[in-house]
Design a protein around this motif. Structure first.
Motif, PDB file in Angstrom:
ATOM      1  N   ARG A  19      32.007 -11.156  -8.851  1.00 48.24           N
ATOM      2  CA  ARG A  19      30.860 -12.054  -8.942  1.00 48.24           C
ATOM      3  C   ARG A  19      31.204 -13.365  -8.260  1.00 48.24           C
ATOM      4  NH1 ARG A  19      28.359 -15.439 -13.914  1.00 48.24           N
ATOM      5  NH2 ARG A  19      26.119 -15.205 -13.480  1.00 48.24           N
ATOM      6  N   LEU A  20      30.444 -13.705  -7.242  1.00 48.81           N
ATOM      7  CA  LEU A  20      30.619 -14.970  -6.541  1.00 48.81           C
ATOM      8  C   LEU A  20      29.662 -16.014  -7.108  1.00 48.81           C
ATOM      9  CD1 LEU A  20      30.788 -13.766  -2.810  1.00 48.81           C
ATOM     10  CD2 LEU A  20      32.631 -13.928  -4.498  1.00 48.81           C
ATOM     11  N   SER A  21      30.143 -17.249  -7.163  1.00 39.87           N
ATOM     12  CA  SER A  21      29.310 -18.368  -7.597  1.00 39.87           C
ATOM     13  C   SER A  21      29.390 -19.471  -6.561  1.00 39.87           C
ATOM     14  CB  SER A  21      29.795 -18.922  -8.939  1.00 39.87           C
ATOM     15  OG  SER A  21      29.765 -17.956  -9.951  1.00 39.87           O
ATOM     16  N   CYS A  22      28.309 -20.232  -6.457  1.00 35.85           N
ATOM     17  CA  CYS A  22      28.287 -21.374  -5.545  1.00 35.85           C
ATOM     18  C   CYS A  22      27.429 -22.459  -6.177  1.00 35.85           C
ATOM     19  CB  CYS A  22      27.727 -20.967  -4.191  1.00 35.85           C
ATOM     20  SG  CYS A  22      27.467 -22.345  -3.053  1.00 35.85           S
ATOM     21  N   ALA A  23      28.049 -23.605  -6.424  1.00 42.06           N
ATOM     22  CA  ALA A  23      27.346 -24.719  -7.048  1.00 42.06           C
ATOM     23  C   ALA A  23      27.137 -25.842  -6.036  1.00 42.06           C
ATOM     24  CB  ALA A  23      28.143 -25.236  -8.237  1.00 42.06           C
ATOM     25  N   ALA A  24      25.913 -26.320  -5.957  1.00 43.90           N
ATOM     26  CA  ALA A  24      25.574 -27.432  -5.063  1.00 43.90           C
ATOM     27  C   ALA A  24      25.524 -28.720  -5.858  1.00 43.90           C
ATOM     28  CB  ALA A  24      24.231 -27.177  -4.393  1.00 43.90           C
ATOM     29  N   SER A  25      26.084 -29.781  -5.277  1.00 42.13           N
ATOM     30  CA  SER A  25      26.056 -31.083  -5.941  1.00 42.13           C
ATOM     31  C   SER A  25      25.905 -32.176  -4.896  1.00 42.13           C
ATOM     32  CB  SER A  25      27.331 -31.298  -6.753  1.00 42.13           C
ATOM     33  OG  SER A  25      28.466 -31.289  -5.911  1.00 42.13           O
ATOM     34  N   GLY A  26      25.516 -33.368  -5.357  1.00 43.06           N
ATOM     35  CA  GLY A  26      25.337 -34.490  -4.447  1.00 43.06           C
ATOM     36  C   GLY A  26      23.901 -34.979  -4.449  1.00 43.06           C
ATOM     37  N   ARG A  27      23.509 -35.598  -3.338  1.00 47.20           N
ATOM     38  CA  ARG A  27      22.162 -36.165  -3.231  1.00 47.20           C
ATOM     39  C   ARG A  27      21.172 -35.061  -2.860  1.00 47.20           C
ATOM     40  NH1 ARG A  27      20.879 -41.154  -3.399  1.00 47.20           N
ATOM     41  NH2 ARG A  27      19.157 -40.909  -1.911  1.00 47.20           N
ATOM     42  N   ILE A  28      20.653 -34.420  -3.880  1.00 45.46           N
ATOM     43  CA  ILE A  28      19.730 -33.297  -3.712  1.00 45.46           C
ATOM     44  C   ILE A  28      18.400 -33.648  -4.342  1.00 45.46           C
ATOM     45  CG2 ILE A  28      19.297 -30.880  -4.276  1.00 45.46           C
ATOM     46  CD1 ILE A  28      22.365 -30.538  -4.482  1.00 45.46           C
ATOM     47  N   PHE A  29      17.346 -33.654  -3.551  1.00 49.38           N
ATOM     48  CA  PHE A  29      16.012 -33.852  -4.115  1.00 49.38           C
ATOM     49  C   PHE A  29      15.511 -32.540  -4.688  1.00 49.38           C
ATOM     50  CE2 PHE A  29      12.145 -35.945  -4.936  1.00 49.38           C
ATOM     51  CZ  PHE A  29      11.113 -35.076  -4.619  1.00 49.38           C
ATOM     52  N   SER A  30      15.617 -31.485  -3.882  1.00 51.70           N
ATOM     53  CA  SER A  30      15.289 -30.155  -4.379  1.00 51.70           C
ATOM     54  C   SER A  30      15.959 -29.118  -3.489  1.00 51.70           C
ATOM     55  CB  SER A  30      13.779 -29.915  -4.410  1.00 51.70           C
ATOM     56  OG  SER A  30      13.252 -29.826  -3.109  1.00 51.70           O
ATOM     57  N   ILE A  31      16.180 -27.960  -4.056  1.00 50.40           N
ATOM     58  CA  ILE A  31      16.756 -26.844  -3.301  1.00 50.40           C
ATOM     59  C   ILE A  31      15.660 -25.838  -3.014  1.00 50.40           C
ATOM     60  CG2 ILE A  31      18.380 -24.936  -3.339  1.00 50.40           C
ATOM     61  CD1 ILE A  31      20.269 -26.628  -4.949  1.00 50.40           C
ATOM     62  N   ASN A  32      15.428 -25.562  -1.757  1.00 51.58           N
ATOM     63  CA  ASN A  32      14.396 -24.593  -1.374  1.00 51.58           C
ATOM     64  C   ASN A  32      14.885 -23.160  -1.527  1.00 51.58           C
ATOM     65  OD1 ASN A  32      12.576 -26.665  -0.659  1.00 51.58           O
ATOM     66  ND2 ASN A  32      13.528 -26.846   1.354  1.00 51.58           N
ATOM     67  N   GLY A  33      16.170 -22.968  -1.335  1.00 54.06           N
ATOM     68  CA  GLY A  33      16.732 -21.633  -1.472  1.00 54.06           C
ATOM     69  C   GLY A  33      18.222 -21.655  -1.223  1.00 54.06           C
ATOM     70  N   MET A  34      18.891 -20.593  -1.652  1.00 52.89           N
ATOM     71  CA  MET A  34      20.321 -20.454  -1.427  1.00 52.89           C
ATOM     72  C   MET A  34      20.621 -19.020  -1.047  1.00 52.89           C
ATOM     73  SD  MET A  34      21.883 -22.800  -4.527  1.00 52.89           S
ATOM     74  CE  MET A  34      23.489 -23.028  -3.760  1.00 52.89           C
ATOM     75  N   GLY A  35      21.785 -18.817  -0.473  1.00 48.75           N
ATOM     76  CA  GLY A  35      22.104 -17.459  -0.065  1.00 48.75           C
ATOM     77  C   GLY A  35      23.573 -17.268   0.212  1.00 48.75           C
ATOM     78  N   LYS A  75      21.064 -25.567 -12.703  1.00 47.67           N
ATOM     79  CA  LYS A  75      22.462 -25.847 -12.365  1.00 47.67           C
ATOM     80  C   LYS A  75      22.705 -25.915 -10.868  1.00 47.67           C
ATOM     81  CE  LYS A  75      24.375 -23.688 -16.532  1.00 47.67           C
ATOM     82  NZ  LYS A  75      25.309 -22.651 -17.060  1.00 47.67           N
ATOM     83  N   ASN A  76      21.644 -25.729 -10.072  1.00 48.88           N
ATOM     84  CA  ASN A  76      21.805 -25.695  -8.601  1.00 48.88           C
ATOM     85  C   ASN A  76      22.911 -24.734  -8.191  1.00 48.88           C
ATOM     86  OD1 ASN A  76      19.764 -27.577  -8.262  1.00 48.88           O
ATOM     87  ND2 ASN A  76      21.146 -29.316  -8.092  1.00 48.88           N
ATOM     88  N   THR A  77      22.902 -23.573  -8.802  1.00 51.05           N
ATOM     89  CA  THR A  77      23.973 -22.593  -8.596  1.00 51.05           C
ATOM     90  C   THR A  77      23.385 -21.233  -8.241  1.00 51.05           C
ATOM     91  OG1 THR A  77      25.437 -23.737 -10.123  1.00 51.05           O
ATOM     92  CG2 THR A  77      25.945 -21.441  -9.653  1.00 51.05           C
ATOM     93  N   VAL A  78      24.006 -20.602  -7.259  1.00 52.79           N
ATOM     94  CA  VAL A  78      23.613 -19.256  -6.867  1.00 52.79           C
ATOM     95  C   VAL A  78      24.770 -18.307  -7.166  1.00 52.79           C
ATOM     96  CG1 VAL A  78      24.408 -19.484  -4.460  1.00 52.79           C
ATOM     97  CG2 VAL A  78      22.587 -17.850  -5.027  1.00 52.79           C
ATOM     98  N   TYR A  79      24.419 -17.101  -7.574  1.00 50.71           N
ATOM     99  CA  TYR A  79      25.406 -16.078  -7.917  1.00 50.71           C
ATOM    100  C   TYR A  79      25.163 -14.837  -7.054  1.00 50.71           C
ATOM    101  CZ  TYR A  79      25.546 -19.004 -12.086  1.00 50.71           C
ATOM    102  OH  TYR A  79      25.629 -20.080 -12.945  1.00 50.71           O
ATOM    103  N   LEU A  80      26.232 -14.135  -6.781  1.00 50.20           N
ATOM    104  CA  LEU A  80      26.130 -12.842  -6.116  1.00 50.20           C
ATOM    105  C   LEU A  80      26.966 -11.845  -6.905  1.00 50.20           C
ATOM    106  CD1 LEU A  80      24.921 -11.365  -3.632  1.00 50.20           C
ATOM    107  CD2 LEU A  80      27.134 -11.701  -2.510  1.00 50.20           C
ATOM    108  N   GLN A  81      26.297 -10.955  -7.606  1.00 47.94           N
ATOM    109  CA  GLN A  81      26.988  -9.890  -8.332  1.00 47.94           C
ATOM    110  C   GLN A  81      27.160  -8.714  -7.385  1.00 47.94           C
ATOM    111  OE1 GLN A  81      28.224  -9.803 -11.573  1.00 47.94           O
ATOM    112  NE2 GLN A  81      29.082  -7.842 -10.913  1.00 47.94           N
ATOM    113  N   MET A  82      28.400  -8.360  -7.143  1.00 51.78           N
ATOM    114  CA  MET A  82      28.706  -7.295  -6.193  1.00 51.78           C
ATOM    115  C   MET A  82      29.321  -6.119  -6.936  1.00 51.78           C
ATOM    116  SD  MET A  82      30.218  -9.550  -3.017  1.00 51.78           S
ATOM    117  CE  MET A  82      31.691 -10.053  -3.909  1.00 51.78           C
ATOM    118  N   ASN A  83      28.618  -5.001  -6.960  1.00 52.03           N
ATOM    119  CA  ASN A  83      29.082  -3.788  -7.624  1.00 52.03           C
ATOM    120  C   ASN A  83      29.337  -2.692  -6.595  1.00 52.03           C
ATOM    121  OD1 ASN A  83      28.690  -5.079 -10.133  1.00 52.03           O
ATOM    122  ND2 ASN A  83      26.580  -4.343 -10.259  1.00 52.03           N
TER     123      ASN A  83
END
Length: 120
Positions: A19-35, A75-83
């Motif tokens: 399982r991969l995780s990625c957390a975004a932080s800093g000056r963020i008004f909004s997140i349109n998408g992650m990948g 949490k401004n975080t995206v996950y990738l569950q890889m099975n």
């Protein structure tokens, strides 16, 4: 400035999961998408999966049915569950975020990459 911090890569046997995780932080008004993208040295970076803030996702054909992407907007975080990982999933995986700044401009940010190695 915006930072993307990835975690969860490593070595796993074929058929296993990560399982991969990625957390975004800093000056963020909004997140349109992650990948997530992946890249083998000498080849183009390719899309693995991405997801919009509204929850719409898309996947590369090679990972459909095996990988699941999700995003925690709070949490401004995206996950990738890889099975059911395969040796051909071995690569460096990069997190991507499409962010609207406080200036209303759209920006694209990348993580530093995390190695996923699947042994056969």
């Amino acid at each position: 400035q915006v930072q993307l911090v990835e975690s969860g890569g490593g070595l796993v046997q074929a058929g296993g999961s990560l399982r991969l995780s990625c957390a975004a932080s800093g000056r963020i008004f909004s997140i349109n998408g992650m990948g997530w993208y992946r890249q083998t040295p000498g080849k183009q970076r390719e899309l693995v999966a991405d997801i919009t803030r509204g929850g719409r996702s898309r996947y590369a054909d090679s990972v459909k049915g095996r990988f699941t992407i999700s995003m925690d907007n709070a949490k401004n975080t995206v996950y990738l569950q890889m099975n059911s990982l395969k040796s051909e999933d071995t690569d460096v995986y990069y997190c991507n975020a499409r962010i609207m700044g406080y200036d209303s401009a759209d920006y694209v940010y990348w993580g530093q990459g995390t190695q996923v190695t699947v042994s056969s």
